[in-house]
Design an enzyme around this catalytic site. Structure first.
Site, PDB file in Angstrom:
ATOM      1  N   ASN A   9      32.321  38.949  44.857  1.00 58.34           N
ATOM      2  CA  ASN A   9      33.303  40.385  45.436  1.00 58.34           C
ATOM      3  C   ASN A   9      33.440  41.803  45.284  1.00 58.34           C
ATOM      4  O   ASN A   9      33.578  41.863  43.738  1.00 58.34           O
ATOM      5  CB  ASN A   9      35.101  40.226  45.214  1.00 58.34           C
ATOM      6  CG  ASN A   9      36.044  40.847  45.636  1.00 58.34           C
ATOM      7  OD1 ASN A   9      35.661  41.831  46.459  1.00 58.34           O
ATOM      8  ND2 ASN A   9      37.331  40.523  45.522  1.00 58.34           N
ATOM      9  N   TRP A  10      32.497  42.575  45.564  1.00 58.33           N
ATOM     10  CA  TRP A  10      32.284  43.940  44.851  1.00 58.33           C
ATOM     11  C   TRP A  10      33.580  44.561  44.558  1.00 58.33           C
ATOM     12  O   TRP A  10      33.751  45.981  45.158  1.00 58.33           O
ATOM     13  CB  TRP A  10      31.403  44.723  46.134  1.00 58.33           C
ATOM     14  CG  TRP A  10      30.287  44.264  45.916  1.00 58.33           C
ATOM     15  CD1 TRP A  10      29.709  43.046  45.217  1.00 58.33           C
ATOM     16  CD2 TRP A  10      29.461  44.328  47.002  1.00 58.33           C
ATOM     17  NE1 TRP A  10      28.695  42.292  45.848  1.00 58.33           N
ATOM     18  CE2 TRP A  10      28.256  43.509  46.439  1.00 58.33           C
ATOM     19  CE3 TRP A  10      28.665  46.086  47.393  1.00 58.33           C
ATOM     20  CZ2 TRP A  10      26.817  43.155  46.629  1.00 58.33           C
ATOM     21  CZ3 TRP A  10      27.549  46.175  47.945  1.00 58.33           C
ATOM     22  CH2 TRP A  10      26.415  44.948  47.886  1.00 58.33           C
ATOM     23  N   LYS A  11      34.871  44.351  45.430  1.00 56.91           N
ATOM     24  CA  LYS A  11      36.246  45.262  45.926  1.00 56.91           C
ATOM     25  C   LYS A  11      35.585  46.707  46.484  1.00 56.91           C
ATOM     26  O   LYS A  11      34.725  46.683  47.802  1.00 56.91           O
ATOM     27  CB  LYS A  11      37.012  45.527  44.754  1.00 56.91           C
ATOM     28  CG  LYS A  11      37.191  43.978  43.526  1.00 56.91           C
ATOM     29  CD  LYS A  11      37.687  44.307  42.555  1.00 56.91           C
ATOM     30  CE  LYS A  11      37.587  42.734  41.842  1.00 56.91           C
ATOM     31  NZ  LYS A  11      39.118  42.776  41.165  1.00 56.91           N
ATOM     32  N   HIS A 102      43.344  37.537  47.882  1.00 52.80           N
ATOM     33  CA  HIS A 102      42.872  37.726  46.617  1.00 52.80           C
ATOM     34  C   HIS A 102      44.381  38.372  45.865  1.00 52.80           C
ATOM     35  O   HIS A 102      45.313  38.734  46.878  1.00 52.80           O
ATOM     36  CB  HIS A 102      41.760  39.325  47.038  1.00 52.80           C
ATOM     37  CG  HIS A 102      41.354  39.491  46.024  1.00 52.80           C
ATOM     38  ND1 HIS A 102      41.692  40.371  45.155  1.00 52.80           N
ATOM     39  CD2 HIS A 102      40.631  38.662  44.949  1.00 52.80           C
ATOM     40  CE1 HIS A 102      41.061  40.284  43.662  1.00 52.80           C
ATOM     41  NE2 HIS A 102      40.060  39.502  43.185  1.00 52.80           N
ATOM     42  N   GLU A 104      45.187  40.446  44.744  1.00 55.61           N
ATOM     43  CA  GLU A 104      45.340  42.275  44.870  1.00 55.61           C
ATOM     44  C   GLU A 104      45.854  42.503  46.442  1.00 55.61           C
ATOM     45  O   GLU A 104      45.955  42.924  46.599  1.00 55.61           O
ATOM     46  CB  GLU A 104      43.695  43.077  44.467  1.00 55.61           C
ATOM     47  CG  GLU A 104      43.326  42.646  42.928  1.00 55.61           C
ATOM     48  CD  GLU A 104      41.904  42.965  43.332  1.00 55.61           C
ATOM     49  OE1 GLU A 104      40.816  43.385  43.245  1.00 55.61           O
ATOM     50  OE2 GLU A 104      41.820  42.754  41.154  1.00 55.61           O
ATOM     51  N   GLU A 174      41.576  31.735  41.012  1.00 58.49           N
ATOM     52  CA  GLU A 174      41.626  33.299  39.814  1.00 58.49           C
ATOM     53  C   GLU A 174      43.058  33.273  39.382  1.00 58.49           C
ATOM     54  O   GLU A 174      43.601  34.142  39.842  1.00 58.49           O
ATOM     55  CB  GLU A 174      41.337  34.081  40.814  1.00 58.49           C
ATOM     56  CG  GLU A 174      39.816  33.644  41.826  1.00 58.49           C
ATOM     57  CD  GLU A 174      39.800  35.322  42.403  1.00 58.49           C
ATOM     58  OE1 GLU A 174      38.494  35.338  41.705  1.00 58.49           O
ATOM     59  OE2 GLU A 174      40.033  36.348  42.724  1.00 58.49           O
ATOM     60  N   GLY A 180      39.728  40.551  36.319  1.00 57.56           N
ATOM     61  CA  GLY A 180      39.115  42.318  35.668  1.00 57.56           C
ATOM     62  C   GLY A 180      39.476  42.557  34.159  1.00 57.56           C
ATOM     63  O   GLY A 180      39.600  43.606  33.785  1.00 57.56           O
ATOM     64  N   SER A 220      36.850  36.639  35.109  1.00 55.19           N
ATOM     65  CA  SER A 220      35.682  37.467  34.511  1.00 55.19           C
ATOM     66  C   SER A 220      34.845  36.498  34.056  1.00 55.19           C
ATOM     67  O   SER A 220      34.550  36.324  33.528  1.00 55.19           O
ATOM     68  CB  SER A 220      36.297  37.957  33.260  1.00 55.19           C
ATOM     69  OG  SER A 220      37.727  39.387  32.896  1.00 55.19           O
ATOM     70  N   GLY A 241      34.171  39.657  40.206  1.00 55.66           N
ATOM     71  CA  GLY A 241      34.051  40.807  40.899  1.00 55.66           C
ATOM     72  C   GLY A 241      33.136  41.663  39.900  1.00 55.66           C
ATOM     73  O   GLY A 241      31.942  41.798  40.755  1.00 55.66           O
ATOM     74  N   GLY A 242      33.701  42.175  38.334  1.00 52.76           N
ATOM     75  CA  GLY A 242      32.590  43.241  38.154  1.00 52.76           C
ATOM     76  C   GLY A 242      31.010  42.783  37.846  1.00 52.76           C
ATOM     77  O   GLY A 242      30.189  43.557  38.350  1.00 52.76           O
TER      78      GLY A 242
HETATM   79  C1  PEP Z   1      37.891  38.895  41.701  1.00 57.84           C
HETATM   80  O1  PEP Z   1      37.634  40.622  42.015  1.00 57.84           O
HETATM   81  O2  PEP Z   1      37.789  37.834  42.094  1.00 57.84           O
HETATM   82  C2  PEP Z   1      37.248  38.618  40.211  1.00 57.84           C
HETATM   83  C3  PEP Z   1      37.493  37.723  39.892  1.00 57.84           C
HETATM   84  O3  PEP Z   1      37.305  39.694  39.389  1.00 57.84           O
HETATM   85  P1  PEP Z   1      36.416  40.034  37.862  1.00 57.84           P
HETATM   86  O4  PEP Z   1      35.705  38.827  38.174  1.00 57.84           O
HETATM   87  O5  PEP Z   1      36.168  41.646  37.829  1.00 57.84           O
HETATM   88  O6  PEP Z   1      37.449  39.035  37.080  1.00 57.84           O
END
Ligand code: PEP
Length: 258
Positions: A9-11, A102, A104, A174, A180, A220, A241-242
């Site tokens: 997930n590049w956001k 999500h 966010e 999640e 993040g 993470s 994500g990251g």
């Molecule tokens: C996400 O955005 O779904 C996520 C899990 O981010 P991260 O891996 O950066 O915690």
């Protein structure tokens, strides 16, 4: 057999040029170290920003193991919703998945259970698969209410589906405190919640359906911890994500399944 999935997930990161370069770099890494599972067992999903969807589909065409996802969709199919993106628009790019719910989106865009149920319905109506996110904030876990909350999230936005429609859904657990933050749920914490979710599905749709449902962990995940998390019995991969923005790291994550 339920599929394993490594999804990125590049956001709201990467321009069109950066995004196409990132896909090219990940594919190059994977050519050097090909996935050990075939497309029947494991999928790789990229969820870039909307502007990159079509290019992402074109760059990965011919690779049956790679699928493209949008990060969100609108509840309606078309109309006066300036700035929004509908499922038919997403489908027209060739993308096959949509991330829905999500944390966010829930937090910053006030997405309600009802709204998410509508997004799930419109996604399925057009033959795309939802990647439905659920998970608790830290204060909920500290009050030991995390199981109840995840149950409520899943029941409210998914359990109106019939068994056939539900079979197209991927779930991503999640925990918000892990997204993040660099703080990952322990493999035991992830397994405990995934087993709980699978039991919920079994109670609603039966054990065979529960055994077929892919349940991803997100929060993470990185190149170092992925293999330990993915080794858990009910963890079928990750929504990342990251670390999905680093070509080398994401390729390692893809190759973290046993
Ligand atoms: C996400 O955005 O779904 C996520 C899990 O981010 P991260 O891996 O950066 O915690």
């Amino acid at each position: 057999m339920r599929k394993k999935i490594a999804a990125g997930n590049w956001k709201m990161n990467t321009t069109l040029q950066e995004g196409t370069q990132l896909i090219t770099d990940i594919l190059t890494n994977l050519e050097a170290d090909p996935p050990r599972q075939d497309a029947g067992e494991m999928l790789i999903i990229f969820a870039p920003p909307f502007i990159t969807l079509k290019d992402a589909v074109e760059l990965t065409r011919g690779n049956g193991q790679v699928k493209i996802a949008a990060q969100n969709c609108h509840t309606e199919e078309k109309g006066a919703f300036t700035g929004e993106i509908s499922v038919p628009m997403i489908k027209s790019t060739g993308a096959e998945y949509v991330i829905i719910g999500h944390s966010e989106r829930r937090a910053y865009f006030n997405e309600s259970y009802e709204m998410l149920a509508k997004k799930v319905d419109v996604t399925l109506k057009h033959g795309l698969s939802p990647i439905f996110c659920c998970g608790e904030k830290l204060e909920i876990r500290e009050k030991n209410e995390h199981f109840n909350l995840v149950k409520e999230q899943i029941e409210s936005s998914l359990f109106h589906l019939d068994a056939e429609a539900f079979s197209k859904v991927v779930i991503a657990y999640e925990p918000v405190w892990a997204i993040g933050t660099g703080v990952t749920a322990s493999p035991e914490q992830a397994q405990e919640m995934h087993a709980f979710i699978r039991k919920l599905i079994a109670e609603k749709y039966g054990m065979p359906a529960a055994e077929e449902t892919t349940i991803l962990y997100g929060g993470s995940v990185n190149a170092k911890n992925a293999s330990e998390l993915f080794a858990q019995k009910d963890v079928d991969g990750g929504l990342v994500g990251g670390a999905s923005l680093k070509a080398g790291d994401f390729a390692v994550i893809v190759n973290s399944f046993q």
